[in-house]
Design a protein around this motif. Structure first.
Motif, PDB file in Angstrom:
ATOM      1  N   VAL A 200      -2.309 -15.027   2.797  1.00 50.71           N
ATOM      2  CA  VAL A 200      -1.611 -13.902   3.413  1.00 50.71           C
ATOM      3  C   VAL A 200      -1.476 -12.791   2.380  1.00 50.71           C
ATOM      4  O   VAL A 200      -0.461 -12.642   1.695  1.00 50.71           O
ATOM      5  CB  VAL A 200      -0.228 -14.320   3.946  1.00 50.71           C
ATOM      6  CG1 VAL A 200       0.477 -13.116   4.581  1.00 50.71           C
ATOM      7  CG2 VAL A 200      -0.370 -15.445   4.961  1.00 50.71           C
ATOM      8  N   LYS A 201      -2.528 -12.041   2.248  1.00 50.61           N
ATOM      9  CA  LYS A 201      -2.548 -10.844   1.404  1.00 50.61           C
ATOM     10  C   LYS A 201      -3.143  -9.750   2.272  1.00 50.61           C
ATOM     11  O   LYS A 201      -4.342  -9.705   2.540  1.00 50.61           O
ATOM     12  CB  LYS A 201      -3.404 -11.079   0.153  1.00 50.61           C
ATOM     13  CG  LYS A 201      -3.384  -9.900  -0.813  1.00 50.61           C
ATOM     14  CD  LYS A 201      -4.152 -10.221  -2.083  1.00 50.61           C
ATOM     15  CE  LYS A 201      -5.639 -10.397  -1.820  1.00 50.61           C
ATOM     16  NZ  LYS A 201      -6.432 -10.516  -3.069  1.00 50.61           N
ATOM     17  N   VAL A 202      -2.255  -8.866   2.775  1.00 47.80           N
ATOM     18  CA  VAL A 202      -2.624  -7.964   3.864  1.00 47.80           C
ATOM     19  C   VAL A 202      -2.399  -6.514   3.464  1.00 47.80           C
ATOM     20  O   VAL A 202      -1.411  -6.175   2.806  1.00 47.80           O
ATOM     21  CB  VAL A 202      -1.793  -8.291   5.126  1.00 47.80           C
ATOM     22  CG1 VAL A 202      -2.064  -7.280   6.229  1.00 47.80           C
ATOM     23  CG2 VAL A 202      -2.076  -9.704   5.599  1.00 47.80           C
ATOM     24  N   LEU A 203      -3.328  -5.667   3.894  1.00 46.15           N
ATOM     25  CA  LEU A 203      -3.191  -4.223   3.740  1.00 46.15           C
ATOM     26  C   LEU A 203      -3.107  -3.616   5.139  1.00 46.15           C
ATOM     27  O   LEU A 203      -4.022  -3.772   5.949  1.00 46.15           O
ATOM     28  CB  LEU A 203      -4.392  -3.635   2.990  1.00 46.15           C
ATOM     29  CG  LEU A 203      -4.435  -2.105   2.845  1.00 46.15           C
ATOM     30  CD1 LEU A 203      -3.248  -1.610   2.019  1.00 46.15           C
ATOM     31  CD2 LEU A 203      -5.751  -1.667   2.209  1.00 46.15           C
ATOM     32  N   LEU A 204      -1.999  -2.929   5.431  1.00 50.75           N
ATOM     33  CA  LEU A 204      -1.802  -2.279   6.724  1.00 50.75           C
ATOM     34  C   LEU A 204      -1.848  -0.772   6.529  1.00 50.75           C
ATOM     35  O   LEU A 204      -1.063  -0.205   5.769  1.00 50.75           O
ATOM     36  CB  LEU A 204      -0.464  -2.685   7.357  1.00 50.75           C
ATOM     37  CG  LEU A 204      -0.078  -1.953   8.652  1.00 50.75           C
ATOM     38  CD1 LEU A 204      -1.119  -2.191   9.743  1.00 50.75           C
ATOM     39  CD2 LEU A 204       1.311  -2.388   9.124  1.00 50.75           C
ATOM     40  N   ILE A 205      -2.783  -0.125   7.222  1.00 48.79           N
ATOM     41  CA  ILE A 205      -2.964   1.319   7.106  1.00 48.79           C
ATOM     42  C   ILE A 205      -2.364   2.002   8.330  1.00 48.79           C
ATOM     43  O   ILE A 205      -2.666   1.629   9.472  1.00 48.79           O
ATOM     44  CB  ILE A 205      -4.463   1.674   6.997  1.00 48.79           C
ATOM     45  CG1 ILE A 205      -5.086   0.942   5.809  1.00 48.79           C
ATOM     46  CG2 ILE A 205      -4.669   3.180   6.871  1.00 48.79           C
ATOM     47  CD1 ILE A 205      -6.594   0.937   5.835  1.00 48.79           C
ATOM     48  N   MET A 206      -1.532   3.009   8.094  1.00 53.45           N
ATOM     49  CA  MET A 206      -0.894   3.759   9.162  1.00 53.45           C
ATOM     50  C   MET A 206      -0.919   5.243   8.805  1.00 53.45           C
ATOM     51  O   MET A 206      -1.226   5.613   7.678  1.00 53.45           O
ATOM     52  CB  MET A 206       0.566   3.303   9.362  1.00 53.45           C
ATOM     53  CG  MET A 206       0.742   1.819   9.581  1.00 53.45           C
ATOM     54  SD  MET A 206       2.473   1.288   9.452  1.00 53.45           S
ATOM     55  CE  MET A 206       3.206   2.129  10.839  1.00 53.45           C
ATOM     56  N   ASP A 207      -0.577   6.080   9.786  1.00 51.43           N
ATOM     57  CA  ASP A 207      -0.383   7.489   9.471  1.00 51.43           C
ATOM     58  C   ASP A 207       1.117   7.754   9.323  1.00 51.43           C
ATOM     59  O   ASP A 207       1.941   6.880   9.571  1.00 51.43           O
ATOM     60  CB  ASP A 207      -1.008   8.400  10.533  1.00 51.43           C
ATOM     61  CG  ASP A 207      -0.455   8.147  11.925  1.00 51.43           C
ATOM     62  OD1 ASP A 207       0.770   7.943  12.051  1.00 51.43           O
ATOM     63  OD2 ASP A 207      -1.232   8.143  12.890  1.00 51.43           O
ATOM     64  N   LYS A 208       1.454   8.953   8.905  1.00 50.88           N
ATOM     65  CA  LYS A 208       2.854   9.293   8.654  1.00 50.88           C
ATOM     66  C   LYS A 208       3.494   9.954   9.866  1.00 50.88           C
ATOM     67  O   LYS A 208       4.166  10.982   9.761  1.00 50.88           O
ATOM     68  CB  LYS A 208       2.964  10.205   7.434  1.00 50.88           C
ATOM     69  CG  LYS A 208       2.644   9.517   6.118  1.00 50.88           C
ATOM     70  CD  LYS A 208       2.902  10.434   4.933  1.00 50.88           C
ATOM     71  CE  LYS A 208       2.642   9.726   3.621  1.00 50.88           C
ATOM     72  NZ  LYS A 208       2.876  10.598   2.441  1.00 50.88           N
ATOM     73  N   ALA A 209       3.301   9.368  11.030  1.00 49.03           N
ATOM     74  CA  ALA A 209       3.937   9.882  12.244  1.00 49.03           C
ATOM     75  C   ALA A 209       5.447   9.703  12.142  1.00 49.03           C
ATOM     76  O   ALA A 209       5.950   8.854  11.393  1.00 49.03           O
ATOM     77  CB  ALA A 209       3.396   9.154  13.465  1.00 49.03           C
TER      78      ALA A 209
END
Length: 352
Positions: A200-209
């Motif tokens: 469990v080594k996770v990268l979550l990409i999101m925008d700055k909404a």
């Protein structure tokens, strides 16, 4: 001025006014009156004369290519230093879905528009869609205006094809995003990686909404936020996935309608549409998600992480969308009638 001259001038003035009025009347009566065309006519007119228009709005119009190029370098540095695999890198984005949408000018809408409390075209849900670079899509979060709609009474929401949330305005808020992160995203990702025997080594990409908290935390999860002027260029979900999903949703909605018409000898469109409940919507969402291929979900990472893309032919988001639109068009022709015979691509491919 003498009296005779004054009377002569007045008479000439009256004659001139009559002539002018007569010419104006003749010109108005010969002019075309009330020229109207359907949307289908205009769509075929554009095709015949190869007329096209491009409208750039919002993020696409203000996209910063220089900032995107800089971020790509930073992103690849993170991937290399942390050793992330495609199965461990996720992207989340939200979109509105008009879940009870029909051609806006059908006789159904014209008739029902007069009735109170009927707002099918404005009945919206918000979907939080998330998937990884390997092409795995999580159960989406769904925000509806009611906590317990009548169609879902006595149903176990844990068994729904979506993660159920509610908000009177159907907005994404920081509270709901945090709730989705801890109660939906983390459990699904942990189970998915455990099945693959991956840490469990996770990268979550999101925008700055505005509805995305910047301080989300869970052990083993790293959050990365895209620069605000680069999301239309870099965010994988913005590279055709959401448009393809909406086209599939429209296609499957029409297929559901055609199937109902084939199995009911007393079928009427009005009765059918009134019975199109949130439960029906969820079944169409589930079918549309299953129609999304892993190869398609992988392909949309080509801008952000091209090294992880397999470049399968025939599975691009644009090809999936185009195929869904063609099928939806065939189904509309089967239905026939006002609003279906001249339906256009704009009715199928709802933009993100």
């Amino acid at each position: 001025m003498k009296k005779g001259h004054r009377n002569s001038w007045a008479l000439e003035n009256q004659l001139l006014k009559r002539k002018t009025k007569k010419k104006s009347h003749n010109r108005d009566s010969s002019a075309p009156q009330g020229f109207q065309v359907s949307k289908g006519w205009f769509h075929r007119f554009k095709i015949r004369f190869q007329l096209k228009s491009v409208s750039l709005r919002g993020e696409a119009a203000s996209a910063d290519k220089e900032a995107a190029a800089k971020y790509l370098e930073a992103f690849m540095k993170i991937i290399q230093e942390k050793g992330y695999r495609p199965e461990q890198v996720f992207n989340m984005d939200e979109t509105g879905l008009f879940w009870k949408k029909m051609p806006s000018w059908t006789y159904l809408m014209k008739d029902e528009a007069k009735a109170s409390r009927f707002k099918a075209q404005k009945d919206t849900v918000t979907l939080l869609m998330c998937r990884n670079a390997a092409g795995f899509i999580l159960k989406p979060g769904l925000i509806y205006k009611a906590a317990n709609p009548r169609a879902l009474m006595n149903k176990n929401k844990a068994l729904l094809p979506v993660f159920w949330m509610h908000n009177p305005k159907v907005w994404v808020t920081k509270v709901l995003t945090e709730y989705w992160f801890h109660q939906s995203f983390i459990p699904q990702v942990r189970q998915y990686l455990a099945n693959l025997d991956i840490n469990v080594k996770v990268l979550l990409i999101m925008d700055k909404a505005g509805g995305h908290p910047l301080d989300l935390y869970s052990k083993g999860v790293q959050l990365e936020f895209l620069p605000p002027t680069t999301t239309s260029l870099l965010q994988p979900m913005d590279q055709g996935i959401i448009r393809a999903f909406k086209a599939l949703y429209t296609r499957n909605s029409l297929q559901h309608l055609v199937d109902a018409m084939d199995h009911d000898s007393k079928f009427t469109l009005k009765d059918y549409w009134r019975k199109f409940t949130m439960a029906t919507c969820l079944s169409v969402i589930d079918r549309s998600l299953k129609d999304m291929k892993e190869e398609t979900l992988n392909a949309c990472w080509s801008n952000l992480w091209p090294d992880c893309v397999h470049n399968y032919t025939g599975f691009s988001p644009q090809e999936i969308q185009h195929s869904a639109i063609n099928k939806a068009d065939q189904l509309a022709k089967i239905l026939g009638g006002e609003g279906f015979d001249d339906i256009t691509e704009e009715e199928f491919g709802t933009p993100h």
